[in-house]
Design a protein around this motif. Sequence first.
Motif, PDB file in Angstrom:
ATOM      1  N   SER B 119       0.738  -1.101  -0.152  1.00 55.26           N
ATOM      2  CA  SER B 119      -0.164  -0.017   0.017  1.00 55.26           C
ATOM      3  C   SER B 119       1.087   1.389   0.050  1.00 55.26           C
ATOM      4  N   MET B 120       0.190   2.424  -0.180  1.00 52.00           N
ATOM      5  CA  MET B 120       0.993   3.697  -0.505  1.00 52.00           C
ATOM      6  C   MET B 120       0.476   4.747   0.619  1.00 52.00           C
ATOM      7  N   THR B 121       1.397   5.413   1.054  1.00 53.24           N
ATOM      8  CA  THR B 121       0.760   6.570   2.128  1.00 53.24           C
ATOM      9  C   THR B 121       0.430   7.558   1.246  1.00 53.24           C
ATOM     10  N   SER B 122      -0.455   8.478   2.122  1.00 44.42           N
ATOM     11  CA  SER B 122      -0.634  10.082   1.549  1.00 44.42           C
ATOM     12  C   SER B 122       0.261  10.650   0.957  1.00 44.42           C
ATOM     13  N   SER B 123       1.689  10.803   1.763  1.00 43.04           N
ATOM     14  CA  SER B 123       2.611  11.612   1.135  1.00 43.04           C
ATOM     15  C   SER B 123       3.534  10.912   0.075  1.00 43.04           C
ATOM     16  N   GLN B 124       3.290   9.680  -0.171  1.00 47.33           N
ATOM     17  CA  GLN B 124       4.217   8.844  -1.246  1.00 47.33           C
ATOM     18  C   GLN B 124       3.042   9.225  -2.425  1.00 47.33           C
ATOM     19  N   PHE B 198      -2.395  -4.959 -14.727  1.00 45.20           N
ATOM     20  CA  PHE B 198      -1.959  -3.535 -14.377  1.00 45.20           C
ATOM     21  C   PHE B 198      -1.007  -3.467 -13.115  1.00 45.20           C
ATOM     22  N   LYS B 199      -0.438  -2.330 -13.033  1.00 48.87           N
ATOM     23  CA  LYS B 199       0.306  -1.789 -11.786  1.00 48.87           C
ATOM     24  C   LYS B 199      -0.358  -1.315 -11.107  1.00 48.87           C
ATOM     25  N   ALA B 200      -1.065  -1.774 -10.063  1.00 49.14           N
ATOM     26  CA  ALA B 200      -1.890  -1.246  -9.120  1.00 49.14           C
ATOM     27  C   ALA B 200      -1.419  -1.064  -7.474  1.00 49.14           C
ATOM     28  N   VAL B 201      -1.611  -0.279  -6.799  1.00 47.13           N
ATOM     29  CA  VAL B 201      -1.520  -0.181  -5.269  1.00 47.13           C
ATOM     30  C   VAL B 201      -2.570   0.344  -4.590  1.00 47.13           C
TER      31      VAL B 201
END
Lengths: 219, 219
Positions: B119-124, B198-201
């Motif tokens: 998963s990805m953070t808001s700032s990323q 697809f490249k999804a996170v």
Amino acid sequence: MNVREFKNKIYSELASITKALANPHRLEIIELLAQGPSSVEYIVDNTNLTVANASQHLQTLKSARLVRSERRGKYSYYSLASPKVFEVWETMRELGFSQNAEIGKLMKEFRESRHNLESMTSSQLLERMQQGKALLLDVRPREEYESGHIASAISIPSDELFEKLKELPKDKEIVAYCRGPLCAMAYDAVELLNKHGFKAVRLETGFPEWEVKGLPVEQ
Amino acid sequence: MNVREFKNKIYSELASITKALANPHRLEIIELLAQGPSSVEYIVDNTNLTVANASQHLQTLKSARLVRSERRGKYSYYSLASPKVFEVWETMRELGFSQNAEIGKLMKEFRESRHNLESMTSSQLLERMQQGKALLLDVRPREEYESGHIASAISIPSDELFEKLKELPKDKEIVAYCRGPLCAMAYDAVELLNKHGFKAVRLETGFPEWEVKGLPVEQ
DNA sequence: GTAATGATCAATTAATCTATTGAATGTTAG
DNA sequence: CTAACATTCAATAGATTAATTGATCATTAC
């Protein structure tokens, strides 16, 4: 795992934590424990509860993991399981202050009954302290001061204040603080000090609010 | 006013607000309303409640001033009385995540059942978006997207995603988000997207958490 | 106007929560 | 060892909360 099943379980768990908070006496206990660890007896002395009832509420808080207890000799000392518990209570309290008209009315009546509307914010205090212009006074009971207080504060518990007036300077501004916005001790201290010719104001915030903001504390 | 009397009243008022939150269904309703105003019918469709029961819980929330309602034609639209209500819920939820082992276990099981730990953070995300490297995908129902979404996000509701796969780019990273950490839609979207090359996170945060942080939103 | 739809209300039963009481446990002081 | 003290436990009765059911109210579509 099925999404519905997951949601049912997780919201139930979260509601069970919320339920543990959803009682006036338990909220009062939380706020007292935010001052530092307390024995059951100390909690009883500072609330309106019987021993058995206080103990029961503490068990409720404990099984929701909001508080922990540690036995030392005859006494059980209870404390908040995490500063987050105080944060939840603080957020909830702020919500109440902003949404609930009855709470606003009660606070206003209370302030007015204390003839005392002047107060100082944390940042104002930090500034004054740096300039050496203010004396910071912790009027909570000694035990609470000793388990943590705002940096450079001196301790004169509320009920000893009258007999110790002569120890205080008349030329410096005295800033008094106590447990927080629902606590009367700093109001009463400021009223007493002003009546005797001191220049005193009340700090808007209490010790736990100060501590949770990461501002300087001592033990 | 007597201090004890004042405390009894004020803690009772505050506990009555807390009580209004202390129910799994009402917590779920709060979280749904954090996405935007909803009719009773919409709430019923997105929870496991009967109409009468949902309406009753909404009355409870309303009399605690946690939500408000507005009648438009046949429908009553309910919304959070203040962003502070979501903040209280968020703080409480974080407390639960940190204190309650059962919740930790449920979350872990759930994530694992979704085979999806990245998963990805808001700032990323903010960084990637600035570089134009990512496509932001809101997979919540259209109504929720329309009443507010993260700036520059496009809307493909979860249940339309399969048929719209061909509209999405294979060369760009796709970041999907939904209602928040307890919502399965972004997990499922990412799983579907990855399965089709697809490249999804998944974005760690949901719309209300993003909005309450003051990050850029659109309507 | 009448039917259909969306929402609320009122009554009921079962479940849960709370304060009280008195007994039981664990620890220390003498 | 016994008494005193601090706390917990267990049982109970009264109060509150919750889901269900069926009825009612308000608005719109026909």
